[in-house]
Design a protein around this motif. Structure first.
Motif, PDB file in Angstrom:
ATOM      1  N   PRO A   1       4.905   6.244  -6.876  1.00 40.96           N
ATOM      2  CA  PRO A   1       4.197   6.857  -8.006  1.00 40.96           C
ATOM      3  C   PRO A   1       3.617   5.775  -8.925  1.00 40.96           C
ATOM      4  O   PRO A   1       4.295   4.814  -9.264  1.00 40.96           O
ATOM      5  CB  PRO A   1       5.288   7.663  -8.727  1.00 40.96           C
ATOM      6  CG  PRO A   1       6.318   7.922  -7.663  1.00 40.96           C
ATOM      7  CD  PRO A   1       6.295   6.695  -6.792  1.00 40.96           C
ATOM      8  N   GLY A   2       2.354   5.909  -9.245  1.00 37.73           N
ATOM      9  CA  GLY A   2       1.694   4.927 -10.091  1.00 37.73           C
ATOM     10  C   GLY A   2       1.271   3.663  -9.367  1.00 37.73           C
ATOM     11  O   GLY A   2       0.700   2.764  -9.973  1.00 37.73           O
TER      12      GLY A   2
ATOM     13  N   ALA B   1      -1.981   2.823  -4.052  1.00 37.99           N
ATOM     14  CA  ALA B   1      -2.400   3.886  -3.124  1.00 37.99           C
ATOM     15  C   ALA B   1      -2.366   5.250  -3.798  1.00 37.99           C
ATOM     16  O   ALA B   1      -3.295   6.043  -3.668  1.00 37.99           O
ATOM     17  CB  ALA B   1      -1.513   3.880  -1.878  1.00 37.99           C
ATOM     18  N   ALA B   2      -1.292   5.531  -4.533  1.00 41.08           N
ATOM     19  CA  ALA B   2      -1.188   6.815  -5.230  1.00 41.08           C
ATOM     20  C   ALA B   2      -2.304   6.961  -6.259  1.00 41.08           C
ATOM     21  O   ALA B   2      -2.920   8.027  -6.378  1.00 41.08           O
ATOM     22  CB  ALA B   2       0.176   6.948  -5.897  1.00 41.08           C
ATOM     23  N   ASN B   3      -2.588   5.895  -6.989  1.00 41.26           N
ATOM     24  CA  ASN B   3      -3.641   5.939  -7.993  1.00 41.26           C
ATOM     25  C   ASN B   3      -5.017   6.177  -7.383  1.00 41.26           C
ATOM     26  O   ASN B   3      -5.899   6.734  -8.029  1.00 41.26           O
ATOM     27  CB  ASN B   3      -3.662   4.660  -8.828  1.00 41.26           C
ATOM     28  CG  ASN B   3      -2.488   4.579  -9.779  1.00 41.26           C
ATOM     29  OD1 ASN B   3      -1.826   5.575 -10.065  1.00 41.26           O
ATOM     30  ND2 ASN B   3      -2.213   3.385 -10.276  1.00 41.26           N
TER      31      ASN B   3
ATOM     32  N   LEU C   1       0.822  -1.203   0.000  1.00 38.89           N
ATOM     33  CA  LEU C   1       0.000   0.000   0.000  1.00 38.89           C
ATOM     34  C   LEU C   1       0.857   1.254   0.000  1.00 38.89           C
ATOM     35  O   LEU C   1       0.648   2.153  -0.774  1.00 38.89           O
ATOM     36  CB  LEU C   1      -0.918  -0.020   1.223  1.00 38.89           C
ATOM     37  CG  LEU C   1      -2.007   1.018   1.269  1.00 38.89           C
ATOM     38  CD1 LEU C   1      -2.921   0.922   0.058  1.00 38.89           C
ATOM     39  CD2 LEU C   1      -2.827   0.855   2.528  1.00 38.89           C
ATOM     40  N   ALA C   2       1.817   1.349   0.876  1.00 39.50           N
ATOM     41  CA  ALA C   2       2.643   2.551   0.990  1.00 39.50           C
ATOM     42  C   ALA C   2       3.671   2.326   2.091  1.00 39.50           C
ATOM     43  O   ALA C   2       3.590   1.368   2.835  1.00 39.50           O
ATOM     44  CB  ALA C   2       1.770   3.749   1.350  1.00 39.50           C
TER      45      ALA C   2
ATOM     46  N   ILE D   1       0.391  11.621   1.264  1.00 40.46           N
ATOM     47  CA  ILE D   1       1.372  11.566   2.349  1.00 40.46           C
ATOM     48  C   ILE D   1       0.851  12.418   3.501  1.00 40.46           C
ATOM     49  O   ILE D   1       0.337  13.510   3.305  1.00 40.46           O
ATOM     50  CB  ILE D   1       2.745  12.062   1.863  1.00 40.46           C
ATOM     51  CG1 ILE D   1       3.301  11.063   0.835  1.00 40.46           C
ATOM     52  CG2 ILE D   1       3.714  12.255   3.021  1.00 40.46           C
ATOM     53  CD1 ILE D   1       4.557  11.529   0.136  1.00 40.46           C
ATOM     54  N   GLY D   2       0.974  11.893   4.712  1.00 44.67           N
ATOM     55  CA  GLY D   2       0.504  12.590   5.909  1.00 44.67           C
ATOM     56  C   GLY D   2      -0.851  12.100   6.382  1.00 44.67           C
ATOM     57  O   GLY D   2      -1.236  12.349   7.519  1.00 44.67           O
TER      58      GLY D   2
END
Length: 95
Positions: A29-30, A33-35, A6-7, A40-41
């Motif tokens: 990136p890509g 989770a980003a999609n 996930l991250a 962040i935070g």
């Protein structure tokens, strides 16, 4: 810091030192989770209806899910707001 599909995440503690979720420290990136729009935070509070209190719990929940399904992820932001995003889980490289 623990890296999951996930991250990159860390445990987030409430003022009374009780775990409240897994904080998002970096995003691929890509990646899934980003999609889905995770930022962040933000703090991951639940995945697929299961509350998570730490990076370890998040990893356990994710490990129990098959790749490909779309799962709801409850997020909270530093200002106390919440939102839910849908993430399509991927498979770890070499997995």
């Amino acid at each position: 810091m623990t890296t999951t599909p996930l991250a990159a995440i860390t445990m987030v503690l409430h003022q009374d030192a009780q775990p409240v979720g897994a904080g998002v420290g970096t995003l691929t990136p890509g990646g899934p989770a980003a999609n889905a729009g995770v930022r962040i935070g933000e703090v991951i509070a639940a995945v697929n209806g299961t509350t998570v209190h730490s990076a370890r719990e998040l990893a356990t929940v994710l490990a129990g899910l098959a790749p490909e399904p779309q799962v709801p992820v409850l997020l909270s932001d530093p200002q106390g707001g919440t939102r839910t995003v849908t993430i399509t889980l991927g498979e770890l490289p070499g997995g």
